[in-house]
Design a protein around this motif. Structure first.
Motif, PDB file in Angstrom:
ATOM      1  N   GLU A 216     -28.822  -4.088  25.232  1.00 46.98           N
ATOM      2  CA  GLU A 216     -29.027  -2.637  25.284  1.00 46.98           C
ATOM      3  C   GLU A 216     -27.775  -1.927  25.769  1.00 46.98           C
ATOM      4  O   GLU A 216     -27.391  -0.874  25.227  1.00 46.98           O
ATOM      5  CB  GLU A 216     -30.221  -2.315  26.188  1.00 46.98           C
ATOM      6  N   GLN A 217     -27.123  -2.493  26.764  1.00 47.15           N
ATOM      7  CA  GLN A 217     -25.906  -1.877  27.289  1.00 47.15           C
ATOM      8  C   GLN A 217     -24.776  -1.940  26.261  1.00 47.15           C
ATOM      9  O   GLN A 217     -24.029  -0.974  26.087  1.00 47.15           O
ATOM     10  CB  GLN A 217     -25.485  -2.563  28.581  1.00 47.15           C
ATOM     11  N   GLU A 218     -24.658  -3.067  25.561  1.00 50.14           N
ATOM     12  CA  GLU A 218     -23.601  -3.217  24.558  1.00 50.14           C
ATOM     13  C   GLU A 218     -23.783  -2.227  23.408  1.00 50.14           C
ATOM     14  O   GLU A 218     -22.802  -1.680  22.882  1.00 50.14           O
ATOM     15  CB  GLU A 218     -23.588  -4.645  24.016  1.00 50.14           C
ATOM     16  N   LEU A 219     -25.036  -2.008  23.002  1.00 50.14           N
ATOM     17  CA  LEU A 219     -25.316  -1.088  21.895  1.00 50.14           C
ATOM     18  C   LEU A 219     -25.402   0.367  22.358  1.00 50.14           C
ATOM     19  O   LEU A 219     -25.353   1.274  21.537  1.00 50.14           O
ATOM     20  CB  LEU A 219     -26.628  -1.478  21.210  1.00 50.14           C
ATOM     21  N   GLY A 220     -25.572   0.569  23.657  1.00 47.34           N
ATOM     22  CA  GLY A 220     -25.733   1.919  24.167  1.00 47.34           C
ATOM     23  C   GLY A 220     -27.060   2.534  23.796  1.00 47.34           C
ATOM     24  O   GLY A 220     -27.143   3.719  23.467  1.00 47.34           O
ATOM     25  N   VAL A 221     -28.132   1.721  23.852  1.00 50.83           N
ATOM     26  CA  VAL A 221     -29.458   2.187  23.463  1.00 50.83           C
ATOM     27  C   VAL A 221     -30.421   2.056  24.637  1.00 50.83           C
ATOM     28  O   VAL A 221     -30.220   1.253  25.543  1.00 50.83           O
ATOM     29  CB  VAL A 221     -29.998   1.397  22.254  1.00 50.83           C
ATOM     30  N   THR A 222     -31.487   2.849  24.576  1.00 49.60           N
ATOM     31  CA  THR A 222     -32.501   2.841  25.632  1.00 49.60           C
ATOM     32  C   THR A 222     -33.864   2.591  25.007  1.00 49.60           C
ATOM     33  O   THR A 222     -34.230   3.244  24.027  1.00 49.60           O
ATOM     34  CB  THR A 222     -32.529   4.175  26.388  1.00 49.60           C
TER      35      THR A 222
ATOM     36  N   VAL B 178     -27.084   0.614  12.704  1.00 50.54           N
ATOM     37  CA  VAL B 178     -27.332   2.057  12.729  1.00 50.54           C
ATOM     38  C   VAL B 178     -27.021   2.606  14.115  1.00 50.54           C
ATOM     39  O   VAL B 178     -26.391   3.662  14.259  1.00 50.54           O
ATOM     40  CB  VAL B 178     -28.793   2.371  12.341  1.00 50.54           C
ATOM     41  N   ALA B 179     -27.451   1.894  15.153  1.00 55.45           N
ATOM     42  CA  ALA B 179     -27.189   2.339  16.520  1.00 55.45           C
ATOM     43  C   ALA B 179     -25.695   2.465  16.784  1.00 55.45           C
ATOM     44  O   ALA B 179     -25.235   3.441  17.394  1.00 55.45           O
ATOM     45  CB  ALA B 179     -27.819   1.360  17.517  1.00 55.45           C
ATOM     46  N   GLN B 180     -24.917   1.496  16.311  1.00 51.38           N
ATOM     47  CA  GLN B 180     -23.469   1.546  16.511  1.00 51.38           C
ATOM     48  C   GLN B 180     -22.854   2.751  15.797  1.00 51.38           C
ATOM     49  O   GLN B 180     -21.984   3.432  16.358  1.00 51.38           O
ATOM     50  CB  GLN B 180     -22.844   0.245  16.004  1.00 51.38           C
ATOM     51  N   LEU B 181     -23.302   3.009  14.579  1.00 49.27           N
ATOM     52  CA  LEU B 181     -22.773   4.153  13.836  1.00 49.27           C
ATOM     53  C   LEU B 181     -23.138   5.467  14.523  1.00 49.27           C
ATOM     54  O   LEU B 181     -22.313   6.380  14.623  1.00 49.27           O
ATOM     55  CB  LEU B 181     -23.315   4.140  12.403  1.00 49.27           C
ATOM     56  N   LEU B 182     -24.374   5.565  14.992  1.00 52.06           N
ATOM     57  CA  LEU B 182     -24.832   6.807  15.620  1.00 52.06           C
ATOM     58  C   LEU B 182     -24.077   7.097  16.912  1.00 52.06           C
ATOM     59  O   LEU B 182     -23.765   8.251  17.211  1.00 52.06           O
ATOM     60  CB  LEU B 182     -26.337   6.725  15.894  1.00 52.06           C
ATOM     61  N   ARG B 183     -23.792   6.055  17.665  1.00 49.93           N
ATOM     62  CA  ARG B 183     -23.034   6.256  18.899  1.00 49.93           C
ATOM     63  C   ARG B 183     -21.645   6.804  18.586  1.00 49.93           C
ATOM     64  O   ARG B 183     -21.111   7.617  19.333  1.00 49.93           O
ATOM     65  CB  ARG B 183     -22.926   4.934  19.664  1.00 49.93           C
ATOM     66  N   ALA B 184     -21.062   6.364  17.462  1.00 51.13           N
ATOM     67  CA  ALA B 184     -19.746   6.872  17.076  1.00 51.13           C
ATOM     68  C   ALA B 184     -19.803   8.355  16.734  1.00 51.13           C
ATOM     69  O   ALA B 184     -18.813   9.077  16.910  1.00 51.13           O
ATOM     70  CB  ALA B 184     -19.209   6.076  15.885  1.00 51.13           C
TER      71      ALA B 184
ATOM     72  N   SER C  41     -30.984  -6.506  12.585  1.00 52.17           N
ATOM     73  CA  SER C  41     -29.564  -6.403  12.244  1.00 52.17           C
ATOM     74  C   SER C  41     -29.209  -5.021  11.704  1.00 52.17           C
ATOM     75  O   SER C  41     -28.161  -4.459  12.047  1.00 52.17           O
ATOM     76  CB  SER C  41     -29.187  -7.484  11.236  1.00 52.17           C
ATOM     77  N   ILE C  42     -30.085  -4.433  10.878  1.00 54.41           N
ATOM     78  CA  ILE C  42     -29.807  -3.105  10.333  1.00 54.41           C
ATOM     79  C   ILE C  42     -29.931  -2.052  11.429  1.00 54.41           C
ATOM     80  O   ILE C  42     -29.064  -1.184  11.580  1.00 54.41           O
ATOM     81  CB  ILE C  42     -30.742  -2.792   9.154  1.00 54.41           C
ATOM     82  N   GLY C  43     -31.005  -2.122  12.214  1.00 56.04           N
ATOM     83  CA  GLY C  43     -31.194  -1.158  13.287  1.00 56.04           C
ATOM     84  C   GLY C  43     -30.048  -1.167  14.278  1.00 56.04           C
ATOM     85  O   GLY C  43     -29.610  -0.118  14.765  1.00 56.04           O
ATOM     86  N   ARG C  44     -29.520  -2.348  14.566  1.00 57.82           N
ATOM     87  CA  ARG C  44     -28.393  -2.439  15.502  1.00 57.82           C
ATOM     88  C   ARG C  44     -27.149  -1.772  14.926  1.00 57.82           C
ATOM     89  O   ARG C  44     -26.417  -1.076  15.640  1.00 57.82           O
ATOM     90  CB  ARG C  44     -28.086  -3.904  15.817  1.00 57.82           C
TER      91      ARG C  44
END
Length: 330
Positions: free
Chosen positions: A180-186, A156-162, A151-154
């Motif tokens: 992965e597509q929703e979060l924009g992570v690989t 963080v991913a959302q904030l970083l994409r912003a 939950s925290i890592g996800r």
């Protein structure tokens, strides 16, 4: 009357929130130190914050039905010993997600922009306007690796994409393609992730598999000048190797909210290196968050007693419990 051992320490606000959230029918005994563990022998429930709860302690609690962990980390609890007696260990995953995620990003920005050395210069009446220009960077355009996409890592991913960063991740359990597509992570395997990132942020639990995950070998595989952020658990990082990497320039900096020993020794280089931002394990400590955590602790105990389901993600030893389970979950 059911008895709860409030095993501390807890602030007055935290205790007030806990008592307010409990209905009638519970007797609470406060146990602030391990020296007071003798009072645990007849408790039905334990709420545990920072103190250790080992096999011997669990077995002396003859009536124990559930261990409720304040916050998320449960490395101080022998979850196997609890499971051997069919005692669920429940944590508060999700309550401090936003607070810790924002702390991780704050640490990244502070290291990238040399916030602390600039502040120290200014407080010493030095106008260091140009001193750090060539080693100050933005998050935009950086590649950030996340270890642990819970939950925290996800978040963080959302904030970083912003911020405009590229986000890679490694987790023992790869997410679905849709997530992965929703979060924009690989996703990348751990060994392949390390040399690709400009910043590496840790959001994994402390387990036998993750202790010293970031050791000399891992640090040597990272880009020279990369930045390490740890707001998860101190023992995920070999601190001796970390200090060497920071001093040699293999790492350009680090943001640390957690340490292998807390508090760290006063002479630890991690408290004195200019390229380190260090805070005293306060990632989840924001106004009201501690009270919310205590209310969830009380709520989970009430759910257990009323045979109402507790979130599956919060039962850390669920797979180790016997059949039939002593707890409902969803």
């Amino acid at each position: 009357m059911l008895k709860i051992g409030l095993t501390g320490p807890y602030s007055p606000n935290m205790k007030a929130a806990f008592y307010d959230a409990l209905p009638d029918g519970f007797d609470v005994v406060e146990i602030p130190t391990v020296e007071d563990y003798g009072a645990l022998e007849d408790v039905d429930f334990v709420v545990l914050r920072t103190l250790k709860f080992d096999n011997a302690t669990i077995n002396r609690c003859k009536q124990l039905k559930m261990i409720q962990k304040y916050a998320v980390g449960y490395e101080t609890i022998d979850i196997g010993a609890a499971a051997a007696r069919n005692i669920p260990v429940v944590n508060c995953t999700g309550v401090n997600t936003v607070s810790v995620a924002e702390m991780a990003v704050l640490q990244m920005l502070a290291v990238l922009r040399n916030l602390l050395p600039l502040n120290r210069r200014l407080c010493a009446h030095q106008w260091a306007k140009d001193e750090f220009v060539q080693c100050s960077y933005t998050l935009k355009g950086k590649t950030v690796g996340i270890i642990g996409l819970g939950s925290i890592g996800r978040h963080v991913a959302q904030l970083l994409r912003a911020f405009g960063a590229t986000v890679l991740y490694y987790d023992m359990f790869r997410q679905s393609e849709q997530t992965e597509q929703e979060l924009g992570v690989t996703f990348f395997p751990f060994e392949e992730l390390l040399p690709r990132v400009d910043l590496l942020t840790l959001h994994a639990p402390s387990t036998p598999e993750t202790i010293n995950l970031i050791d000399r070998e891992a640090l040597s595989k990272m880009k020279r000048g990369a930045i390490l952020i740890n707001t998860a658990r101190g023992n995920l990082v070999n601190e001796e190797a970390l200090i060497e990497a920071l001093q040699s320039g293999q790492l350009g900096g680090a943001g640390l909210d957690v340490f292998s020993s807390e508090p760290p020794a006063a002479d630890s280089p991690l408290l004195h290196l200019e390229n380190v931002v260090a805070t005293p394990h306060v990632g989840g400590s924001t106004a009201g968050n501690d009270s919310n955590m205590m209310r969830q602790c009380a709520g989970n105990i009430v759910k257990f007693c009323e045979r109402k389901p507790i979130l599956k993600r919060n039962i850390v030893n669920l797979s180790m419990l016997s059949d039939p389970l002593p707890i409902e979950y969803q």
